[in-house]
Write an enzyme that holds these catalytic residues in place. Structure first.
Site, PDB file in Angstrom:
ATOM      1  N   MET A   1     -27.164  89.933 -17.856  1.00 56.01           N
ATOM      2  CA  MET A   1     -27.826  91.155 -18.345  1.00 56.01           C
ATOM      3  C   MET A   1     -26.907  91.851 -19.341  1.00 56.01           C
ATOM      4  O   MET A   1     -25.758  92.132 -19.027  1.00 56.01           O
ATOM      5  CB  MET A   1     -28.080  92.064 -17.141  1.00 56.01           C
ATOM      6  CG  MET A   1     -28.956  93.221 -17.487  1.00 56.01           C
ATOM      7  SD  MET A   1     -29.521  94.156 -16.074  1.00 56.01           S
ATOM      8  CE  MET A   1     -28.072  94.618 -15.267  1.00 56.01           C
ATOM      9  N   HIS A   2     -27.417  92.082 -20.525  1.00 55.24           N
ATOM     10  CA  HIS A   2     -26.558  92.738 -21.524  1.00 55.24           C
ATOM     11  C   HIS A   2     -27.334  93.562 -22.537  1.00 55.24           C
ATOM     12  O   HIS A   2     -26.740  94.196 -23.400  1.00 55.24           O
ATOM     13  CB  HIS A   2     -25.759  91.677 -22.279  1.00 55.24           C
ATOM     14  CG  HIS A   2     -26.633  90.862 -23.202  1.00 55.24           C
ATOM     15  ND1 HIS A   2     -27.411  89.826 -22.756  1.00 55.24           N
ATOM     16  CD2 HIS A   2     -26.870  90.959 -24.524  1.00 55.24           C
ATOM     17  CE1 HIS A   2     -28.075  89.309 -23.767  1.00 55.24           C
ATOM     18  NE2 HIS A   2     -27.776  89.989 -24.861  1.00 55.24           N
TER      19      HIS A   2
END
Ligand code: UD1
Length: 362
Positions: A207-208
């Site tokens: 997740m970014h």
């Protein structure tokens, strides 16, 4: 030709094109690394892992606001193109380096080939959507990964004879790396090997996206769902630098069953996710790679520019609210991976198709 890469998701896309170019005598291919990503784990580790040589040119652009980063890449790339005058610039994906280098090349009257053209999320709040649209608006060759890309480009008025549905270079690389992993038959240990052995069942998370991690409210919602999912099975979580920073700034609490790892090289990441019960991600690439290997994928976004992954059954859009994520998780876990199918032309031969087309037309 110049083959441009700048950020982590570019490296696995240029690797198979570079390998394929090396098999042909009539192509001279130089790698330009813009330096958009620069940490060892985000950049050099990937070059090493993907067996790419040192880039021929490194532009050292670094981080900054979108305008600063894009401007720095443009200025250095213009200087390079003026010195070295390539006859073709190949850009991949949808990062700021893709946008910056395609604009520079086009203004210098150098032909531009966009690999992974035509994808659309129809969500203009995503920087990548802007990068995709602008790059496609000036490219000369469109190499498309899925049928939706062809349809989008045709609707936007691009000439049909420039649109080539070739499959996906990232899947070429995936199969290549899988082969390398299989060759090593357990003789090479990864730092996470023990972890994988310890748990027979686990989930894998990446997740970014700024929309997910920069907003405290959104990150807290997602974390709430992840902490519940982690009660079922541990979640292995290699943490992107942006996300690491935001966990600290927002004071996000993650369960001990979410095992935080540093960003991983491509092969180690593949080694973990290929056997995961489910992958949870907001990445574009992982939605496709899980599809190619028939692994369940839950996408932490409201939309996807890669709709084929939904259609073949492996990917479920979860949104970013706690309840919607938990509902999607239930749905995903009920699906039988044996029922998923793999999209057409995701067969490991996209780079060869691309180079055939380029060589014939140049
Ligand atoms: C970029 C891409 C995104 C892609 C992602 C994969 C754009 C607009 N976005 O987002 O599409 O999915 O890469 O990682 O091009 N940082 C480091 N070390 C690095 C690189 C970045 O610490 O090597 C930190 C910096 O604080 C930087 C931040 O991460 O400001 C964001 O980096 P940036 O390249 O601007 O965007 P990403 O979020 O990585």
């Amino acid at each position: 030709m110049f083959l441009v890469a700048g950020a982590r998701p570019n490296f696995m896309k240029i690797a198979p094109i570079y390998r394929e170019a090396g098999r042909r005598d009539n192509i001279s291919c130089r790698i330009v690394h813009t330096g958009q990503h620069y940490d060892y784990e985000m950049s050099q580790a990937f070059f090493k892992d993907l067996a790419l040589p040192e880039p021929d040119y490194f532009l050292n652009a670094g981080s900054g606001t979108h305008a600063m980063q894009t401007a720095r890449i443009m200025t250095s790339f213009e200087e390079l193109c003026q010195k070295d005058l390539p006859d073709l610039v190949v850009v991949v994906g949808d990062v700021n380096s893709t946008l910056a280098c395609s604009i520079v090349a086009k203004k210098l009257l150098i032909r531009v080939a966009h690999v992974e053209a035509g994808l659309r999320s129809f969500d203009m709040s995503m920087p990548e959507e802007i990068n995709r649209i602008v790059t496609d608006s000036i490219s000369d060759y469109f190499f498309v990964t899925e049928q939706s890309g062809v349809e989008n480009l045709v609707k936007e008025g691009k000439p049909r004879d420039r649109i080539h549905f070739v499959g996906h270079v990232m899947i070429d690389n995936l199969f290549h790396q899988l082969g390398e992993l299989e060759k090593n038959d357990g003789s090479v240990e990864f730092p996470t090997s023990r972890l994988k052995e310890k748990y027979s069942e686990y989930a894998f998370l990446t997740m970014h996206r700024p929309a997910n991690v920069d907003s405290k409210e959104c990150f807290t919602e997602i974390a709430g769902a992840l902490n519940i999912i982690a009660q079922d099975r541990p979640i292995f979580f290699p943490v992107h630098p942006r996300t690491r920073k935001m966990i600290g700034e927002h004071g996000i609490e993650l369960s001990d069953n979410i095992i935080q790892l540093p960003p991983l090289p491509f092969s180690e990441s593949l080694y973990l996710w290929k056997d995961a019960a489910i992958v949870l991600t907001d990445s574009g690439g992982l939605q496709e790679e899980t599809t190619a290997l028939k692994v369940r994928c839950l996408t932490l976004r409201e939309n996807t520019e890669r709709p084929i992954t939904l259609r073949v059954g492996s990917n479920v859009l979860a949104g970013t609210r706690k309840e919607s994520i938990l509902n999607a998780y239930e749905k995903c876990m009920k699906a039988d991976p044996g029922s998923f199918s793999v999209p057409p032309k995701w067969d490991g031969k996209a780079s060869a198709r691309i180079l055939d087309i380029l060589v014939n037309s140049l």
